[in-house]
Scaffold this active site. Structure first.
Site, PDB file in Angstrom:
ATOM      1  N   SER A 126       0.858  -1.138  -0.121  1.00 11.45           N
ATOM      2  CA  SER A 126       0.056  -0.049   0.023  1.00 11.45           C
ATOM      3  C   SER A 126       0.798   1.331  -0.031  1.00 11.45           C
ATOM      4  O   SER A 126       1.872   1.253   0.546  1.00 11.45           O
ATOM      5  CB  SER A 126      -0.885  -0.005   1.125  1.00 11.45           C
ATOM      6  N   TYR A 154      -1.139   0.258  10.031  1.00 12.10           N
ATOM      7  CA  TYR A 154      -1.112  -0.446   8.907  1.00 12.10           C
ATOM      8  C   TYR A 154      -0.092  -0.416   7.939  1.00 12.10           C
ATOM      9  O   TYR A 154       0.605  -1.175   7.348  1.00 12.10           O
ATOM     10  CB  TYR A 154      -2.444  -0.018   8.214  1.00 12.10           C
ATOM     11  N   LYS A 158       2.517  -3.374   6.684  1.00 21.22           N
ATOM     12  CA  LYS A 158       2.566  -3.819   4.951  1.00 21.22           C
ATOM     13  C   LYS A 158       4.147  -3.557   4.891  1.00 21.22           C
ATOM     14  O   LYS A 158       4.656  -4.445   4.035  1.00 21.22           O
ATOM     15  CB  LYS A 158       1.732  -2.613   4.408  1.00 21.22           C
TER      16      LYS A 158
END
Lengths: 333, 333
Positions: A126, A154, A158
């Site tokens: 991402s 997050y 990732k």
């Protein structure tokens, strides 16, 4: 070929599966088994009767045995806890994102160590891996060589997974590829817990006659890609050969999928243009500091050259993204 | 204050402990307990009779209960599996480096979540986080904003830990600081399994009248720091306040400790200058492809401004590093 897709019930997973079921081949060889893994896979759309489809339900870490019961040639790892979930529950994000990815990589490594095929592992990362800091200003154009310093759990999770995929590849445990997804819009279906979800709902809901809330100031710029181009990009990166020629994957750096940069104001103006004032007026601007901080920490303007070398181009305009959404909606209706 | 040092028996750990025992204060407050953790801690040098010293033996992950039995105000996490070990045994490196660091961070987080002090966690990382790739050339001057793409398992594991420390800090679980160590030379004692160990042994062994092998071509340039400046840097980063003023830690980016850039040929010329031909001729050049690849993947020339803002300067010359080594040897003899 046996192809496994995790997160197969997610909206990108469903699109990817649909494409693979239509093609039925991988690199010229027939797809013998297409394994769809997710907590729950709805047996709609002819899945249950497609002879190549296997469905694996449940928590991925409990299902590794089934996924690797036969050799995995290709693994698309799309399953993840999304941004707002990871911010709300740190441990959930570490388990669902980091630990699960590591367990999948170790299963693939065990397979190749035992003389089985080297799994091609495509990891969906991402743009949330990027962020600025008092000691780090993001450059005007962000590229794969820009230092990644995430500003969300997050994003960190990732990024850690990216480094695992890259290292397992360097060591010859897997053939891993990292595709960094832009914010995908317009997502169909219901809003999810992704902090960027509003970038779909402010378009999707008014087009369906429903109100929507925009939690950021309209001047905010974002990096978008349509679902169609995102899935196309994942497949291209998955199928690319390794080398320095045209269309080949050069080195182990991730690939940022190409981004269309637009402001939220431009998105809303396009909505007005396509659907008229009545639809556009269904959107209420109500800035939410937490969402603005999270989404605003992601870069909006990308140097797309690495993707372009693989033949990938951004969506040409936000209007084309909205038209894609409308066409997809009509198709599935 | 209760200060914990992991890897306390390592050569940097011993030096750090020595300095802390001499100072006996931290930020103006007395060090009430100084906890030395390592697999084995030799009770030499008056450790056993120092009333502030506690010794915790064994595997760190088995000893978290003891380490956190009382509040940890400061944690220097120096324990690690070294580069060649991690390359030889991937799982060992993941456990010893990644899993152990995560367990320590979680223990510190549990402490603060229960209303205890926010641990100041100083993580010793490494220049091995950097590497080049067909798609990534390292710039002529490497800084903290240079994209890190490790070319070793050790480097990846250190980088993952950095991101964990940084994220636990962002979330307010700990007050973490990351110091990236240069190659520390001249290390005393016996050669260890670090791929960079020869950068000490080619000096230390001939000075002691013993032969040494140099596994790289003499043109290779490396980024060095003396043990003394390395420990000084760790302490400075540990004690810095957070902010943008002079001597303060600005943002969450790691700090690269300042590096002296020298070629192996310059190192050997300094040896000849200090100890004469007989000593210098004890070094045999025998390039080893694996060592050259690993050590050659690390950058050699650094932009030291972030360290300089904290008042840290590189060693002025390799001669001064050798003199430091000789002085330290004389002191401990």
């Amino acid at each position: 070929m046996r192809v496994v897709v995790t997160g197969a019930s997610g909206f990108l997973g469903r699109r990817l599966v649909k494409t693979l079921r239509q093609r039925r081949t991988w690199g010229g060889a027939p797809i013998r088994r297409l394994v769809l893994a997710d907590r729950v896979v709805q047996p709609g759309s002819g899945l249950a009767t497609d002879p190549i489809v296997d469905i694996v339900h449940g928590d991925l870490t409990d299902r590794l045995g089934e996924l690797f019961a036969e050799p995995v040639d290709v693994l698309f790892h799309l399953a993840a806890a999304v941004s707002a979930q990871c911010e709300a529950d740190f441990d959930l994000g570490m388990r669902s994102n980091v630990d699960t990815t590591r367990a999948l990589l170790d299963a693939a490594r065990t397979q190749s160590a035992a003389g089985g095929p080297l799994s091609r592992v495509v990891f969906a990362s991402s743009l949330a891996v990027y962020g600025s800091d008092p000691a780090l200003s993001l450059p005007p154009l962000v590229s794969e060589t820009t230092c990644a310093l995430p500003q969300s759990s997050y994003g960190v999770q990732k990024l850690i997974c990216e480094h695992l995929v890259t290292e397992y590849t360097r060591r010859g445990f897997v053939d891993g590829r990292v595709a960094r997804l832009m914010t995908v819009a317009v997502r169909p279906g219901k809003p999810n817990a992704a902090a960027s979800g509003f970038l779909s709902s402010i378009i999707r809901e008014p087009l369906a006659g429903s109100p929507a809330t925009c939690p950021v100031r309209p001047g905010l710029r974002v990096a978008l890609a349509s679902p169609r181009r995102t899935v196309h990009g994942l497949l291209r990166i998955a199928e690319a050969g390794r080398g320095t020629g045209p269309g080949q994957l050069d080195g182990r750096l991730p690939v940022n999928l190409p981004a269309l940069t637009v402001s939220v104001a431009e998105m809303l103006a396009t909505l007005r243009q396509v659907a008229g004032d009545a639809a556009a007026d269904l959107v209420t601007i109500e800035p939410d500091a937490a969402v603005e901080a999270l989404v605003g920490s992601w870069p909006a303007v990308f140097d797309n050259r690495r993707a372009a070398a693989l033949g990938l181009e951004p969506d040409p305009s936000f209007l084309s993204i909205v038209q894609d959404h409308l066409a997809g909606h009509a198709e599935s209706a």
